[in-house]
Design a protein around this motif. Structure first.
Motif, PDB file in Angstrom:
ATOM      1  N   ILE A  36       0.842  -1.200   0.000  1.00  0.00           N
ATOM      2  CA  ILE A  36       0.000   0.000   0.000  1.00  0.00           C
ATOM      3  C   ILE A  36       0.875   1.247   0.000  1.00  0.00           C
ATOM      4  CG2 ILE A  36      -1.596   1.357   1.409  1.00  0.00           C
ATOM      5  CD1 ILE A  36      -2.781  -1.453   2.212  1.00  0.00           C
ATOM      6  N   ILE A  39       2.280   1.587  -3.430  1.00  0.00           N
ATOM      7  CA  ILE A  39       1.263   2.079  -4.370  1.00  0.00           C
ATOM      8  C   ILE A  39       1.049   3.574  -4.159  1.00  0.00           C
ATOM      9  CG2 ILE A  39      -1.238   2.057  -4.789  1.00  0.00           C
ATOM     10  CD1 ILE A  39      -0.022  -0.213  -6.174  1.00  0.00           C
ATOM     11  N   THR A 233     -13.853  -3.929  -5.458  1.00  0.00           N
ATOM     12  CA  THR A 233     -12.430  -4.083  -5.759  1.00  0.00           C
ATOM     13  C   THR A 233     -12.100  -5.274  -6.636  1.00  0.00           C
ATOM     14  OG1 THR A 233     -12.134  -5.355  -3.747  1.00  0.00           O
ATOM     15  CG2 THR A 233     -11.789  -2.999  -3.587  1.00  0.00           C
ATOM     16  N   TYR A 256     -10.212  -0.552 -14.511  1.00  0.00           N
ATOM     17  CA  TYR A 256      -9.520   0.538 -15.176  1.00  0.00           C
ATOM     18  C   TYR A 256      -8.087   0.640 -14.650  1.00  0.00           C
ATOM     19  CZ  TYR A 256      -9.200   5.003 -17.643  1.00  0.00           C
ATOM     20  OH  TYR A 256      -8.848   6.000 -18.509  1.00  0.00           O
ATOM     21  N   SER A 257      -7.943   0.479 -13.358  1.00  0.00           N
ATOM     22  CA  SER A 257      -6.590   0.569 -12.811  1.00  0.00           C
ATOM     23  C   SER A 257      -5.734  -0.586 -13.327  1.00  0.00           C
ATOM     24  CB  SER A 257      -6.621   0.585 -11.283  1.00  0.00           C
ATOM     25  OG  SER A 257      -6.580  -0.712 -10.761  1.00  0.00           O
ATOM     26  N   TYR A 258      -6.366  -1.757 -13.476  1.00  0.00           N
ATOM     27  CA  TYR A 258      -5.627  -2.894 -14.028  1.00  0.00           C
ATOM     28  C   TYR A 258      -5.232  -2.608 -15.473  1.00  0.00           C
ATOM     29  CZ  TYR A 258      -4.583  -7.546 -15.790  1.00  0.00           C
ATOM     30  OH  TYR A 258      -3.978  -8.614 -16.384  1.00  0.00           O
ATOM     31  N   LYS A 260      -4.898   0.182 -16.971  1.00  0.00           N
ATOM     32  CA  LYS A 260      -3.879   1.224 -17.073  1.00  0.00           C
ATOM     33  C   LYS A 260      -2.515   0.668 -16.689  1.00  0.00           C
ATOM     34  CE  LYS A 260      -5.976   4.470 -18.882  1.00  0.00           C
ATOM     35  NZ  LYS A 260      -5.581   4.820 -20.241  1.00  0.00           N
ATOM     36  N   TYR A 267       2.024   2.379 -15.009  1.00  0.00           N
ATOM     37  CA  TYR A 267       1.970   1.925 -13.619  1.00  0.00           C
ATOM     38  C   TYR A 267       1.664   3.075 -12.660  1.00  0.00           C
ATOM     39  CZ  TYR A 267       3.940  -2.481 -15.211  1.00  0.00           C
ATOM     40  OH  TYR A 267       4.156  -3.662 -15.838  1.00  0.00           O
ATOM     41  N   SER A 274      -5.800   3.107  -8.347  1.00  0.00           N
ATOM     42  CA  SER A 274      -5.929   2.156  -7.236  1.00  0.00           C
ATOM     43  C   SER A 274      -6.051   2.889  -5.912  1.00  0.00           C
ATOM     44  CB  SER A 274      -4.704   1.251  -7.140  1.00  0.00           C
ATOM     45  OG  SER A 274      -4.641   0.415  -8.231  1.00  0.00           O
ATOM     46  N   VAL A 278      -8.825   2.563  -3.123  1.00  0.00           N
ATOM     47  CA  VAL A 278      -8.549   2.200  -1.735  1.00  0.00           C
ATOM     48  C   VAL A 278      -9.237   3.187  -0.793  1.00  0.00           C
ATOM     49  CG1 VAL A 278      -6.740   2.144   0.023  1.00  0.00           C
ATOM     50  CG2 VAL A 278      -6.384   0.990  -2.149  1.00  0.00           C
ATOM     51  N   ALA A 281     -12.969   2.560  -0.836  1.00  0.00           N
ATOM     52  CA  ALA A 281     -13.291   1.335  -0.096  1.00  0.00           C
ATOM     53  C   ALA A 281     -13.174   1.565   1.409  1.00  0.00           C
ATOM     54  CB  ALA A 281     -12.372   0.206  -0.530  1.00  0.00           C
TER      55      ALA A 281
END
Lengths: 304, 298, 377, 460
Positions: A36, A39, A233, A256-258, A260, A267, A274, A278, A281
């Motif tokens: 985390i 990220i 998620t 979408y985050s995947y 991208k 990345y 992401s 997070v 969520a």
């Protein structure tokens, strides 16, 4: 003097729980906290295929605001989560009621439960392929073949209703989760409650409404909340089923985050998306936490 | 209610009506179940049939029975030049992966679940909140970060690395479920153990653990199922064919959309699913335990 | 073993079950019962003696030795739980042998002793069963055997008989008493059933809201309840209470009951004010009421219910606004709705202050001739 | 309380880091050369395993060469055929490279060299151009291997993406044998244009001779971009190293697909179909034209696509289908195709750069190329290989070898993936009738501006 003794005592007293928690905490630190943090840092870089950490400030977030796809993706995410959740919980409840209350015969209940578990225990790849074969718009699709038997022209399904498709496909998987939890909850209601209700002249509907539903209130809330967060998620099935398409009609935020990160290798931007996810969520968990009064579940230790 | 006080003469009529009335919910129940279940049955029936036939006429009618699609059981499948690794290697690896995952998950989960359920220590509430919230994290979105960590640990391209990642991603849920089971163990039993001469740790493994066996069984099943069907992590972090698992084997079969052999794919899919299916049928009773006690545990 | 509790306090995060400055001594070989309504802290006290809870403040001594921080396993105690807390995955024999196993007693000796303990509670024939295959009474015996097998210095019993039916209860009560006497062990029992406490214990401690209200022998509790709470708690059927007034005028003391005035000259209540009128409860035990008019006081009432119990009849009578019970001869003809007159001796009456609950008669009755009178009645 | 949790967490972090650090150190550097055997690893993706087996065969030659030079080294190729999507393949390489587990030779489609070079994953191979093995490469092909003024890979193969036409349907329409066989030539000369093709398809569908007029691939891919070139557009500007959005060309491109969909020449919702079913529709003669790839002949021979015949061989394909270039946009214009050469790229961190390079020279041997070409229906990269008698006599390949002259390539710039994804969305939008070509172009421009930022150049 006294204080140090207290400290030593305290440490001895608390060392066992920490010892038992240690592997758990280590795993969580390594595979949740560190990622985390990575990220979060990554969200402020423009890392691309070269995998270099070049910081670019809040560019990624600016880009997200400007991204013309964003409004539709957010809308999709909401629709997807809401309707899938509804299917998960309501249909899961119906299935649970049917297989564990109405159908008293254990073997029949088991049969249906097993059939409904199929989507869940199928490897995602296989499950999605079945859907694709089922709904293929060419005359060779299973559904179209069946239509051909009764002289109906081939229809097309996935591309005209991509959202319906992902909601149904995910709903079917999630429903079995609800089904399992609800079935076992219903089964654990004492039999004499039903007997009492019948003696009191309750109709089936009122038994469901006044006895079963209140008795499984907790699992109901649990499933709702768990699935809400999971749906928010997860994207594996959407990725395999429609890939978010056509266009971005079934693209949700997590997918979408995947896309991208792992398809266009942005990345940094993917991490930023992401990170937003997070935060969303976490916001949801916090709200649910409040609503649930989760504290009730945290009884204190009764051995000292 | 009033029916009870009606004169006896009326009774038979009421009885027949109520008999029908009583049946209607069941008719609706079976009807709903039947209709909604039909698509699933069709889908999987199709899968079964296509694994035993050379071709599906009009997409649905199987033609010519064959065992050809199941040849992967006795030979290494060769598809347009490339020879696939043995299915048994993949099966063994899947088994090892799911098995080790389950063992780790249970051991760590049981320890943590007990501490969270039964012990008092500073930070307990915080850890519980954290556990509850952790599953909100889009773990798959953490993939890239997880890669950096695995790489740093030298565990990239090893089953062990993926096992650790998978264990970590599931452990909050597992610990939480186990905690629920511990919550349901009467304190009396634990006290009795303490008085009978055990220390806290001994009480835990001689008395409490045997009592929550159903919970451990349920968690094991969950973990095993999750391990058995894991795909994305294995696919991303494992490269070598020595480490191939059933899910990556399956992926090999569909990697080139132009060349998918659907019969073979169906057969391998079934082969992949059957153990899980049998496993589920035999263990579903334990699985149902998960929410015993009104789902408090979960 | 002598157990002393000195100024023990125990607080929890939640309100109930706290203990407030408890002082109590349990003598070696004594059987003490802790009684009180639920939430009064009796179980907490027991668990503190067991070592499962540690006191927030105050000291706990076993034979003069401070044991505040001693772990349960080191206290040499045996305990029977309300739920019996049998280990469901072990056989009866293993359950009983479990404490010995923890003491690393060699296997043979362990089973030998376990069998002896089982014989002591008449369980010799059930050793291979699992707890789930036993009846409630049998489980209870297993729990008892397990508690005594290691020859503990203290036996703790937490509501040991609350899950048994009436007949078994009496049987077990006797059993427990017998074993306790045989072993000469110090025993502490928690119960909410006063009858159980009265019949088995040497001394009874009555607790309320974390405080010790009265700690004395069963007879003393029965005859000299310290206050209203104890009086209504002890005795079955419970003491009858009549709302009344106590008047003190120029050193003379009277109370009014059921339209009659009763002089209390010989039974001067402990009251300081010399000119006052006070609301009181006049308590009379059902056994002290008789039909007729011969006693010091008489009560007129209407019979509202007659319950035959075999050896006598229990009669519910409405006196004014109060309801009272008394026992009548089974042959006596008493019908519902009939008017009757009851009588009681003045010495059998307890007066309680309505506000403080204090027993106003206690002091006088406690000394001199009246003592005898009361006991005889 | 908070403090203690915090300190514990930080302690654990440090402990974990320390632990893992140790592990990393203990992992010994794998020494490749023992007993003089050098292992060169190579990755390939997909079913064309000849790309790897050719390397193994080349290594035998290399070993002979080394022996004759008296060197005590033997080369062993360690092949790995990867399965999965192309982006997965790329991702795996990326991650492996970071983990130090990347192969020495990475076989990849040419357009990936942009990011491979930018990320310093691969080394420039300019000297290959001067080697005698690559001296007779078709000059145009070097463009595909060039990026930023360097050559980044050894050309492995080439292919052609012809338009398949169904001879039986044309026969049914009344065309005679000569007319049917002449069609590719007419296209080549620019006499038969894209419009003619559309009109013909319309006629066929109108008369019910076939269900569909035109079918293209159901998923995103390189094919669509030849229309951009066909309409005079460009995708990449070399001088600024930027991706180009050529609005007029793209507009025409989208209009063409819009027209096909509006006239119902395409199967409804083609873009959400399965590849399998697309192949079946083509093989079973349900469409007149099919924008395919030459390797489809190979695909059709490998699965039961034909309702009656099951697998069909190259002979059957050639009897029933003709192959032509994508017709010119205007009369007399230039027809087009697009190819997608594969490259052997070399890991920038390889321990044996010289041996690897020599291996790549040897793998260009005409015989090896032919082996690959015949098995997987690809085209050679060198003239010598094109002259190989075995290749020349091949029924399918011989006929279309000329297409190399008309070929074009995708840009090698990293941003092209993004461009291609955005374009695919717009294509879907027009084919599904959800947007007009103008609207689609507009949203495409907006999206590209965000996605590519400075890497985008817009040409009106």
């Amino acid at each position: 003097m006294k204080k140090s003794k207290f400290l030593i005592n305290g440490m001895r007293k608390h060392s066992l729980p920490w010892l038992m928690l240690a592997p758990f905490l280590i795993l969580i630190v390594i595979f949740f906290f560190l990622p985390i943090i990575l990220i979060a840092v990554n969200a402020f870089t423009d890392m691309d295929s070269a995998l270099q950490w070049t910081f670019n400030g809040i560019d990624n977030f600016k880009k997200m605001l400007l991204d013309p796809n964003m409004p539709e993706i957010l809308k999709n995410t909401f629709i997807y989560v809401f309707f899938t959740l509804a299917i998960n919980v309501l249909f899961g409840l119906v299935l649970g009621l049917l297989t564990s209350y109405f159908i008293q015969k254990e073997s029949v209940g088991l049969l249906f439960r097993t059939i409904w578990m199929l989507p869940r225990i199928s490897p995602p790849v296989v499950y999605v392929l079945l859907w694709l074969w089922f709904f293929d718009p060419s005359p060779y699709g299973i559904l179209n073949s069946l239509r051909a038997l009764v002289d109906l022209p081939p229809g097309e399904w996935l591309s005209s209703n991509p959202k319906t498709a992902i909601v149904l496909a995910n709903g079917m998987i999630g429903a079995s989760f609800g089904m399992i939890i609800f079935s076992s909850a219903i089964k654990s209601i004492p039999e004499n409650l039903f007997q009492a209700a019948k003696v009191d002249g309750a109709s089936q509907w009122s038994i469901i409404q006044d006895i079963i539903i209140p008795a499984i209130r907790w699992p109901l809330m649990f499933v709702t909340m768990w699935q809400l967060l999971s749906l928010l998620t997860s994207y594996e099935y959407i990725l395999l089923l429609t890939g978010g398409g056509p266009m971005v009609e079934s693209e949700v935020l997590s997918l979408y985050s995947y896309h991208k990160a792992f398809e266009s290798f942005e990345y940094g931007y993917g991490s930023a998306v992401s990170l937003v996810l997070v935060v969303i969520a976490l916001g949801f968990s916090a709200i649910i936490w409040k609503v649930f009064g989760m504290k009730k579940m945290m009884g204190t230790s009764r051995v000292e | 209610m009033e029916g009870i006080y009606e004169p006896k003469m009326e009774a038979p009529k009421i009885k027949t009506v109520s008999k029908w009335n009583a049946r209607i919910p069941y008719i609706i129940a079976y009807g709903t179940l039947g209709i909604t279940t039909l698509p699933i049955i069709l889908m999987y029936l199709w899968l079964l049939m296509s694994s035993f036939s050379t071709q599906m006429k009009h997409g649905v009618i199987p033609v010519e029975f064959t065992l050809e699609n199941w040849r992967f059981l006795w030979t290494n499948v060769e598809m347009v030049g490339s020879v696939y690794p043995s299915i048994w290697t993949a099966t063994w690896n899947s088994f090892v992966f799911a098995g080790v995952l389950t063992v780790l998950e249970v051991i760590i989960g049981v320890m943590a679940g007990y501490a969270l359920s039964r012990m008092e220590f500073p930070g307990r509430q915080g850890i519980m909140k954290m556990t509850m919230m952790l599953h909100a994290f889009p773990s798959v979105a953490l993939l890239i970060a997880v890669f950096f960590i695995l790489n740093f640990m030298g565990l990239f391209d090893s089953l062990l690395g993926v096992i650790l990642v998978k264990t970590a991603l599931q452990i909050p849920m597992t610990a939480w479920i186990i905690k629920g089971f511990f919550d349901d163990v009467p304190w009396d039993l634990e006290w009795a153990g303490l008085i009978d001469g055990c220390n806290r740790f001994k009480v835990w493994y001689t008395i409490v653990i045997p009592i929550i066996k159903p919970g451990i069984a349920a968690v094991s099943i969950f973990s095993f199922l999750a391990g058995w069907s894991e795909f994305l992590l294995l696919y991303t972090f494992v490269l070598s064919d020595d480490n191939i698992t059933l899910s990556t084997y399956l992926q090999k079969l569909i990697s080139d959309p132009n060349l998918v052999n659907y019969g073979l794919l169906s057969a391998v899919s079934l082969f992949y699913m059957i153990p899980v299916l049998i496993f589920f049928i035999f263990t579903q009773k334990s699985l149902m335990q998960v929410s015993a006690g009104g789902g408090k545990g979960v | 073993m002598k157990i002393e509790l000195k100024n023990i306090c125990k607080t929890f995060n939640k309100q109930s079950n706290t203990i407030n400055n408890l002082d109590m001594t349990i003598n070696d070989g004594e059987f003490v019962a802790l009684v009180g309504p639920s939430g009064c802290g009796k179980s907490t006290t027991m668990l503190m003696i067991a070592g499962i809870y540690k006191p927030t403040s105050g000291n706990l001594y076993f034979d003069g030795q401070l044991v505040n921080d001693l772990e349960p396993k080191d206290r040499n105690i045996g305990m029977v739980f309300q739920s019996y807390a049998l280990y469901p995955h072990m056989t009866v024999l293993d359950n009983i042998a479990f404490p010995l196993k923890q003491q690393k007693v060699p296997k043979e000796e362990r089973y030998e002793r376990a069998k002896n303990a089982a014989d002591m509670v008449h369980l010799g024939h059930l050793l291979d069963r699992k707890p789930s295959q036993l009846s409630g009474g049998q489980q209870q015996r297993v729990a008892l055997a397990r508690a005594i097998v290691k020859k503990p210095k203290v036996l703790l019993l937490d509501e040991p008989m609350s899950n048994l039916d009436a007949r078994l209860k009496i049987e077990m009560r006797e059993e427990i008493s017998r074993i306790q006497k045989e072993l000469g062990i110090t025993a502490i029992m928690v119960t909410h059933d006063q009858e159980e406490a009265m019949t088995t214990a040497d001394r009874v401690a009555i607790m309320k809201e974390g405080e010790l209200i009265q700690y004395s022998s069963p007879m003393e509790l029965y005859n000299r309840p310290k206050n209203y709470f104890v009086a209504q708690f002890i005795g079955n059927p419970p003491m009858n209470f009549l709302k009344s007034q106590l008047a003190v005028k120029d050193g003379k003391c009277q109370f009014y009951i059921n339209d009659t005035t009763v002089d209390l000259n010989n039974h001067l209540p402990k009251i300081k004010s010399h000119n006052s009128i006070k609301d009181i409860y006049a308590g009379i035990r059902p056994y002290d009421l008789k039909l007729g008019q011969k006693g010091d006081i008489t009560l007129d009432g209407v019979v509202s219910l007659v319950e035959p119990t075999g050896h006598s009849k229990m009669v519910n009578v409405k006196v004014g606004d109060d309801r009272i019970r008394f026992f009548a001869d089974p042959l006596q003809k008493i019908e519902r709705g009939s008017k009757i007159t009851l009588t009681a001796s003045i010495s059998s009456i307890h007066l309680f202050d309505c506000e403080s609950g204090e027993n106003l008669t206690a002091e006088t009755i406690g000394e001199g001739q009246d003592n005898k009178l009361v006991i005889n009645s | 309380m908070k403090k203690s949790v915090l300190s514990l967490v930080s302690f654990l972090t440090v402990a974990a880091a320390a632990l893992t650090g140790c592990q990393k150190q203990s992992e010994a550097d794998a020494q490749p050369a023992d007993n003089g055997v050098v292992t060169i690893s190579a990755w390939s993706e997909g079913a064309e395993v000849t790309r790897l087996t050719n390397l193994e065969k080349a290594s035998e030659k290399l070993n002979e060469e080394l022996k004759s030079q008296g060197k005590d080294i033997q080369v062993k190729v360690e092949p790995k055929s990867f399965d999965g999507g192309w982006d997965q393949y790329a991702k795996q390489f990326m991650l492996s490279a970071k983990a130090g587990k990347a192969p020495d030779i990475y076989i990849t489609p040419h357009e990936t060299i942009g990011w491979l070079a930018d990320g310093n994953y691969i080394m420039p191979l300019d000297e290959l151009r001067d080697s005698k093995e690559y001296a007779d490469v078709f000059p145009k092909l070097w463009d595909a291997a060039s990026y930023n003024g360097h050559i980044w890979g050894a050309l492995q193969d080439n292919e052609a993406r012809p338009v398949f036409y169904n001879k039986n349907i044309l026969k049914d329409l009344g065309w005679n044998e000569t007319e049917i066989e002449e069609l590719p030539e007419k296209v080549r000369r620019g006499e038969f244009t894209l419009d003619d093709m559309t009109k013909l398809a319309e006629e066929v569908v109108k008369q019910g001779k076939a269900k569909y007029g035109v079918i293209h691939r159901p998923v995103n891919g390189a094919d669509f971009h030849y229309f951009n070139y066909l309409f005079g557009g460009q995708l990449y500007s070399e001088e600024d190293n930027k991706i180009v959005l050529d609005k007029s060309a793209v507009g025409k491109q989208l209009a063409y697909h819009y027209e096909l969909a509006q006239k119902k020449l395409l199967p409804d919702k083609l873009i959400s179909m399965e590849w399998k079913n697309v192949h079946r529709m083509v093989v079973n003669g349900e469409t007149l034209f099919y924008y395919g790839g030459i390797w489809n002949v190979f695909n059709w021979g490998n699965d039961n696509f034909h309702d009656q015949l099951g697998k069909v061989d190259a002979k059957w394909v050639n009897e029933n289908f003709g192959m032509m270039l994508v017709p010119a946009a205007e009369k007399g214009g230039e027809p087009i195709t697009l190819s997608h050469p594969f490259l052997y790229t070399v890991n920038a961190k390889t321990k044996h750069p010289d041996l690897t390079k020599r291996l790549l020279e040897l793998v260009a041997d005409p015989k090896l190329q032919t082996e690959h070409n015949l098995q997987t229906f690809h085209l050679p990269v060198t003239e010598r290989a094109a002259e190989d008698p075995e290749f020349k006599t091949d029924l399918t390949l011989g006929n279309i070898a000329y297409m190399s002259e008309y070929t074009t390539f995708l840009p090698n710039h990293e941003g092209f993936t993004k461009y291609s994804n955005v374009f695919w969305n717009s294509l879907q939008a027009v084919e599904l009738g959800k947007q007009t070509p103008d609207q689609a172009l507009e949203s495409m421009e907006a999206q590209l501006k965000v996605d590519l930022g400075e890497d985008l150049k817009i040409v009106e």
